[in-house]
Design an enzyme around this catalytic site. Structure first.
Site, PDB file in Angstrom:
ATOM      1  N   PRO A  27       0.853  -1.203   0.000  1.00  0.00           N
ATOM      2  CG  PRO A  27       0.066  -1.008   2.185  1.00  0.00           C
ATOM      3  CD  PRO A  27       0.793  -1.935   1.276  1.00  0.00           C
ATOM      4  CG  MET A  28       3.635   2.307  -1.745  1.00  0.00           C
ATOM      5  SD  MET A  28       4.894   2.196  -3.055  1.00  0.00           S
ATOM      6  CE  MET A  28       4.059   1.087  -4.218  1.00  0.00           C
TER       7      MET A  28
ATOM      8  CD  GLN B 157      -1.561  -0.124   5.188  1.00  0.00           C
ATOM      9  OE1 GLN B 157      -1.281   1.016   4.835  1.00  0.00           O
ATOM     10  NE2 GLN B 157      -0.642  -1.061   5.395  1.00  0.00           N
TER      11      GLN B 157
ATOM     12  CB  CYS C 155       2.691   5.281   8.298  1.00  0.00           C
ATOM     13  SG  CYS C 155       2.948   6.905   7.529  1.00  0.00           S
TER      14      CYS C 155
ATOM     15  CE  LYS D 137       4.256  -2.414   4.345  1.00  0.00           C
ATOM     16  NZ  LYS D 137       5.005  -1.224   4.800  1.00  0.00           N
TER      17      LYS D 137
ATOM     18  CG  ASN E 113       7.822  -3.471   2.811  1.00  0.00           C
ATOM     19  OD1 ASN E 113       7.519  -2.478   3.464  1.00  0.00           O
ATOM     20  ND2 ASN E 113       8.046  -3.395   1.520  1.00  0.00           N
ATOM     21  N   GLY E 114      11.010  -4.103   2.357  1.00  0.00           N
ATOM     22  CA  GLY E 114      12.170  -3.238   2.552  1.00  0.00           C
ATOM     23  C   GLY E 114      13.361  -3.655   1.719  1.00  0.00           C
TER      24      GLY E 114
ATOM     25  NE  ARG F  54      11.460   3.374  -0.898  1.00  0.00           N
ATOM     26  CZ  ARG F  54      12.713   3.590  -0.529  1.00  0.00           C
ATOM     27  NH1 ARG F  54      13.326   4.700  -0.916  1.00  0.00           N
ATOM     28  NH2 ARG F  54      13.359   2.716   0.210  1.00  0.00           N
TER      29      ARG F  54
END
Length: 328
Positions: free
Chosen positions: A17-18, A71, A101, A140, A201-202, A226
């Site tokens: 989710p972004m 989300q 976040c 998350k 993630n990351g 990203r």
């Protein structure tokens, strides 16, 4: 195995989710290119319960993008329960709680990574949401607030006990934001203490990164953020690499331009022409990356507010690129 509700996928590759990125059009493109599960932009619980129209529009999902998760974020339990019920009415495949976040304004409200300040309250919030909806609830989150307060092992145990059906771990602290290299080593440690699926993630920017992450951590899923912006083909490349050991897709001029037009056309259908064309401008850098004379074309695109002129310009540019390729 990413086993959440009706979703049961081995080595799942997820679209993160972004905010201002993962709208219906981008999610659909990523699903078409191989993403196993996609997520909405993160949705403010306070905006939902106050019937904010702009916030509620972020909940909209379509059948073509399933499986899809909504989300939500917030720091108030009552608001999160209300928001989760509103989200459930849109019939998502799962509801994900944002506890990662790192943005200052979100954290200051006790939402996002701010929940990591109080693991007991975080677990209470998650349990309250789980108890009030029938769809699977996932979370998350991050490793901790900073390097001196990595609490993730305690947190994940509490979240599993609270009823979370799966976890996604952004392998950085809140203090790191997007800086530095994500520490994947925590995933194997987390999997030792919980039985629910765990996604990593990351620091995932290529198909090779995904393959390496699966091999090194035994994660149940990899979530790409990203690395997918302006490069939705990462999902197709990843599936090829994981399946055959070879990336067969060639990301050439034609694929880049036809994909951005596909993305924009979907956006026009959902948002209307002017808004879609204006908002799509942020994607051109990624889609046209590395192409001859791309900066000049991007400059022209910034002055266009309608779809047809964009299509005309990009198809003309594609023709010029194919001629250029033959000459060099």
């Amino acid at each position: 195995m990413w086993n959440v509700g009706k979703i049961n996928i081995d080595k799942a590759v997820l679209l993160a989710p972004m905010e201002d990125v993962t709208d219906i059009s981008f999610r659909t493109v990523c699903r078409e290119l191989g993403a196993d599960v996609v997520y909405t932009e993160f949705v403010n619980s306070e905006g939902l319960i106050r019937s904010n129209e702009k916030t509620h529009k972020k909940l909209r999902i379509i059948e073509e993008e399933r499986p899809v998760g909504i989300q939500i974020y917030g720091g108030n339990i009552k608001s999160m329960i209300g928001a989760a019920k509103i989200a459930e009415a849109e019939n998502p495949d799962l509801i994900d709680i944002n506890a990662g976040c790192w943005i200052k304004g979100v954290v200051a409200c006790g939402a996002g990574a701010g929940l990591l300040k109080d693991p007991a309250y975080m677990a209470e919030l998650v349990k309250s949401v789980v108890d009030n909806v029938s769809v699977p609830v996932t979370v998350k989150t991050r490793l901790g607030m900073d390097g001196s307060s990595i609490t993730i092992i305690e947190v994940v145990k509490r979240l599993e006990d609270a009823g979370a059906k799966a976890l996604t771990i952004h392998c950085r602290t809140r203090a790191q934001g997007h800086s530095g290299i994500a520490d994947w080593s925590w995933i194997s440690k987390i999997k030792e203490v919980v039985s629910i699926p765990v996604a990593l993630n990351g620091s995932i920017f290529t198909a090779e990164d995904v393959k390496k992450a699966f091999e090194e951590t035994n994660a149940d899923a990899i979530m790409i953020a990203r690395g997918a912006i302006g490069n939705p083909w990462i999902f197709k490349e990843t599936k090829e690499l994981l399946t055959t050991g070879i990336v067969e897709t060639v990301i050439d001029e034609e694929l880049r331009i036809k994909t951005t037009l596909r993305h924009l056309k979907l956006a026009v259908e959902v948002k209307g022409e002017k808004r879609a064309v204006l908002e799509h401008r942020k994607f051109y850098t990624g889609y046209l990356k590395g192409l001859h004379n791309a900066s000049h074309v991007r400059k022209e695109l910034m002055s266009i507010c309608e779809y047809n002129p964009v299509e005309e310009l990009l198809l003309k540019y594609l023709h010029e690129l194919l001629i250029y390729r033959c000459l060099v």
